[in-house]
Design a protein around this motif. Structure first.
Motif, short mmCIF file in Angstrom:
data_model
loop_
_atom_site.label_atom_id
_atom_site.label_comp_id
_atom_site.label_asym_id
_atom_site.label_seq_id
_atom_site.Cartn_x
_atom_site.Cartn_y
_atom_site.Cartn_z
N ILE A 83 0.77 -1.12 -0.05
CA ILE A 83 0.04 -0.02 -0.16
C ILE A 83 0.84 1.26 0.13
O ILE A 83 0.51 2.26 -0.74
CB ILE A 83 -0.93 -0.03 1.10
N VAL A 84 1.92 1.35 0.76
CA VAL A 84 2.64 2.44 0.81
C VAL A 84 3.44 2.63 -0.58
O VAL A 84 3.69 3.64 -1.05
CB VAL A 84 3.96 2.34 1.83
N TRP A 85 3.75 1.39 -1.40
CA TRP A 85 4.37 1.67 -2.68
C TRP A 85 3.19 2.13 -3.75
O TRP A 85 3.40 3.07 -4.45
CB TRP A 85 5.09 0.28 -3.17
N LEU A 86 2.09 1.83 -3.55
CA LEU A 86 1.17 2.21 -4.39
C LEU A 86 0.86 3.57 -4.03
O LEU A 86 0.33 4.54 -5.00
CB LEU A 86 -0.27 1.52 -4.02
N GLY A 87 0.93 4.27 -2.67
CA GLY A 87 0.99 5.51 -2.50
C GLY A 87 2.04 6.41 -3.26
O GLY A 87 1.69 7.58 -4.05
N SER A 88 3.18 5.96 -3.60
CA SER A 88 4.25 6.36 -4.33
C SER A 88 3.51 6.40 -5.83
O SER A 88 3.94 7.35 -6.76
CB SER A 88 5.46 5.63 -4.19
N GLU A 89 2.98 5.45 -6.29
CA GLU A 89 2.51 5.23 -7.53
C GLU A 89 1.20 6.06 -7.78
O GLU A 89 1.29 6.73 -9.12
CB GLU A 89 1.91 3.77 -7.87
N VAL A 90 0.57 6.47 -6.64
CA VAL A 90 -0.31 7.74 -6.98
C VAL A 90 0.36 8.99 -7.28
O VAL A 90 -0.10 9.89 -8.30
CB VAL A 90 -0.97 7.99 -5.67
N ILE A 120 -3.27 -11.62 -2.67
CA ILE A 120 -3.94 -10.32 -2.05
C ILE A 120 -3.28 -8.89 -2.68
O ILE A 120 -3.87 -7.86 -3.00
CB ILE A 120 -4.35 -10.42 -0.68
N VAL A 121 -1.95 -9.03 -2.30
CA VAL A 121 -1.28 -7.81 -2.91
C VAL A 121 -1.23 -7.55 -4.13
O VAL A 121 -1.30 -6.53 -4.86
CB VAL A 121 0.34 -7.79 -2.24
N VAL A 122 -1.24 -8.74 -4.96
CA VAL A 122 -1.44 -8.24 -6.71
C VAL A 122 -2.89 -7.78 -6.91
O VAL A 122 -2.97 -7.14 -7.75
CB VAL A 122 -1.05 -9.51 -7.38
N SER A 123 -3.80 -8.38 -6.30
CA SER A 123 -5.07 -7.61 -6.41
C SER A 123 -5.11 -6.36 -5.85
O SER A 123 -5.69 -5.43 -6.60
CB SER A 123 -6.27 -8.54 -5.51
N TYR A 124 -4.28 -5.79 -4.85
CA TYR A 124 -4.38 -4.63 -4.48
C TYR A 124 -3.77 -3.60 -5.78
O TYR A 124 -4.31 -2.61 -6.12
CB TYR A 124 -3.43 -4.31 -3.34
N TYR A 125 -2.80 -4.09 -6.17
CA TYR A 125 -2.02 -3.50 -7.27
C TYR A 125 -3.09 -3.49 -8.49
O TYR A 125 -3.21 -2.35 -9.15
CB TYR A 125 -0.89 -4.32 -7.80
N TRP A 126 -3.93 -4.53 -8.95
CA TRP A 126 -4.77 -4.48 -9.83
C TRP A 126 -5.97 -3.49 -9.81
O TRP A 126 -6.18 -2.88 -10.48
CB TRP A 126 -4.92 -6.00 -10.18
N HIS A 127 -6.44 -3.38 -8.40
CA HIS A 127 -7.42 -2.34 -8.53
C HIS A 127 -7.07 -1.08 -8.37
O HIS A 127 -7.62 -0.21 -8.90
CB HIS A 127 -8.02 -2.65 -6.67
N SER A 176 -11.37 -6.51 -12.40
CA SER A 176 -11.10 -6.37 -11.04
C SER A 176 -12.05 -7.03 -10.12
O SER A 176 -11.66 -7.47 -8.95
CB SER A 176 -11.37 -4.66 -10.75
N PHE A 177 -13.25 -7.07 -10.62
CA PHE A 177 -14.30 -8.15 -9.70
C PHE A 177 -13.92 -9.58 -9.74
O PHE A 177 -13.73 -10.11 -8.79
CB PHE A 177 -15.81 -7.75 -10.57
N THR A 178 -13.61 -10.01 -11.00
CA THR A 178 -13.02 -11.25 -11.13
C THR A 178 -11.95 -11.67 -10.15
O THR A 178 -11.73 -12.68 -9.47
CB THR A 178 -12.86 -11.78 -12.49
N ALA A 179 -10.94 -10.49 -10.13
CA ALA A 179 -9.65 -10.66 -9.30
C ALA A 179 -10.14 -10.69 -7.77
O ALA A 179 -9.40 -11.53 -6.98
CB ALA A 179 -8.65 -9.52 -9.61
N GLN A 180 -11.21 -10.04 -7.50
CA GLN A 180 -11.48 -10.06 -6.17
C GLN A 180 -11.98 -11.51 -5.80
O GLN A 180 -11.90 -11.74 -4.58
CB GLN A 180 -12.54 -8.68 -5.90
N HIS A 232 1.73 -0.60 -16.94
CA HIS A 232 1.24 -1.15 -15.44
C HIS A 232 0.32 -2.19 -15.81
O HIS A 232 0.50 -3.20 -14.94
CB HIS A 232 0.72 -0.03 -14.69
N VAL A 233 -0.52 -2.39 -16.57
CA VAL A 233 -1.44 -3.32 -16.82
C VAL A 233 -0.54 -4.58 -17.07
O VAL A 233 -0.89 -5.76 -16.60
CB VAL A 233 -2.31 -3.12 -17.89
N THR A 234 0.34 -4.38 -17.89
CA THR A 234 1.20 -5.48 -18.54
C THR A 234 1.97 -5.95 -17.29
O THR A 234 1.90 -7.29 -17.20
CB THR A 234 2.02 -5.02 -19.49
#
Lengths: 139, 199
Positions: B16-23, B175-182, B67-71, B145-147
């Motif tokens: 999540i902290v890394w995704l913050g940097s991606e924001v 779980i963390v890959v799904s965070y990234y995907w969402h 995203s739904f199928t990933a969840q 990023h999607v790739t």
């Protein structure tokens, strides 16, 4: 973790207020709207809010069980749990770094070099991901 | 008597902290887009008309559904169920849901490649003008990023097959890959609104 959550939300609120203040001040000073700083300040609120939101969710899912640093009666060694599984040694980070370096080199001097390095990156990624999923140490 | 203490999962919090940097990375890209648009509004008026809105909307819906199928794959991973126990989706394991997610994500990327080819044939290119640069930089970095997410799904699926006992460590990677995907999905919704709806 409560304190961490509050800190992140305070930061998010600060950036939100600073962003709005920036827009208004910039406008009153007679400058045209500038999206670059506006977006950066406002999305800094997103950055802090995302982490605050997540830590809050983690905190609630723990059902009232606190971190040792949140408890007055905790001992030092309560904060020394098993924090994960770490490889004692591995060649894969080195190979991945080498592959990544050659890809960037290729982007700088000639794309054909990158084409040779991309397979190295993919092999290193797979090797690192599956290092403890096969062979003697397979899970 | 030591108190009962709890630790958040460091992999999940770190992601999540890394995704913050991606924001903030995407904040830079959005800033590029808006700045160029403010500098050349008449170019935007003419170039943005070349976008195929229904096609992009379909592609967006495909990515959002992934995203739904990933969840659902994450829910399976949280029950520590790697593989399906039957043909019905309610019996699917993480592997089956993530394969479906992978297919949807791959359709999205293929759709983007097709869209790029269409735009280039109409003269919108990366080096052509400011609109082309802004469009391909923002959507291109998102596509990369999607790739990357697709490769991550393959690695997680591979672990689902390779592991002898699917446990919490494997569930954590799912779980963390799904965070990234969402996250990448939400960024696309932002890009879609800015590029295709606001024009």
């Amino acid at each position: 973790m409560r304190a961490n959550v509050v800190l992140m939300w305070v930061l998010a609120g600060y950036f939100l207020v600073a962003g709005v203040l920036y827009i208004v001040w910039n406008h009153n000073a007679g400058h045209p709207f500038d999206p670059a700083p506006t977006l950066t300040i406002l999305l800094s609120a997103g950055l802090s809010g995302l982490i605050g939101f997540y830590l809050n969710a983690v905190n609630r899912s723990q059902g009232g069980i606190l971190l040792p640093e949140d408890r007055l009666d905790a001992d030092i060694d309560d904060g020394d749990p098993e924090i994960g599984y770490f490889s004692p040694w591995s060649w894969w980070p080195f190979i991945l770094g080498l592959g990544g370096a050659v890809v960037i080199l290729g982007l700088a001097v000639g794309v054909w070099i990158a084409l040779f390095a991309i397979p190295v990156v993919l092999i290193a990624l797979a090797g690192w991901s599956f290092e403890y999923y096969r062979g003697n140490f397979g899970r | 008597m030591a108190p009962v203490v709890s630790r958040p999962n460091p992999v999940a919090v770190g992601t999540i902290v890394w995704l913050g940097s991606e924001v903030m990375f995407f904040a830079g890209l959005f800033a590029i887009y808006f700045t160029l648009r403010a500098a050349a509004p008449e170019m935007w008026a003419s170039e943005a008309n070349k976008l195929a809105f229904p096609f992009a909307l379909t592609n967006t819906l495909i990515l959002v559904s992934s995203s739904f199928t990933a969840q659902f794959g994450v829910f399976a991973a949280e029950r520590l169920q790697a593989r399906s126990t039957g043909w019905r989706p309610s019996q699917w394991g993480m592997v089956e849901w993530f394969f479906l997610t992978y297919a949807l994500g791959a359709i999205f990327v293929a759709g983007q490649v097709y869209e790029y080819a269409m735009l280039v044939s109409e003269g919108v290119t990366l080096s052509g003008n400011a609109y082309g640069s802004a469009f391909f930089l923002t959507t291109g970095f998102h596509g990369l990023h999607v790739t990357g997410g697709l490769i991550a799904f393959l690695l997680v699926i591979g672990r689902g097959f390779a592991v002898k006992n699917f446990g919490h460590r494997e569930a954590t990677s799912a779980i963390v890959v799904s965070y990234y995907w969402h996250f990448v999905d939400v960024v696309w919704i932002g890009l879609f609104l800015v590029i295709y709806v606001l024009k």
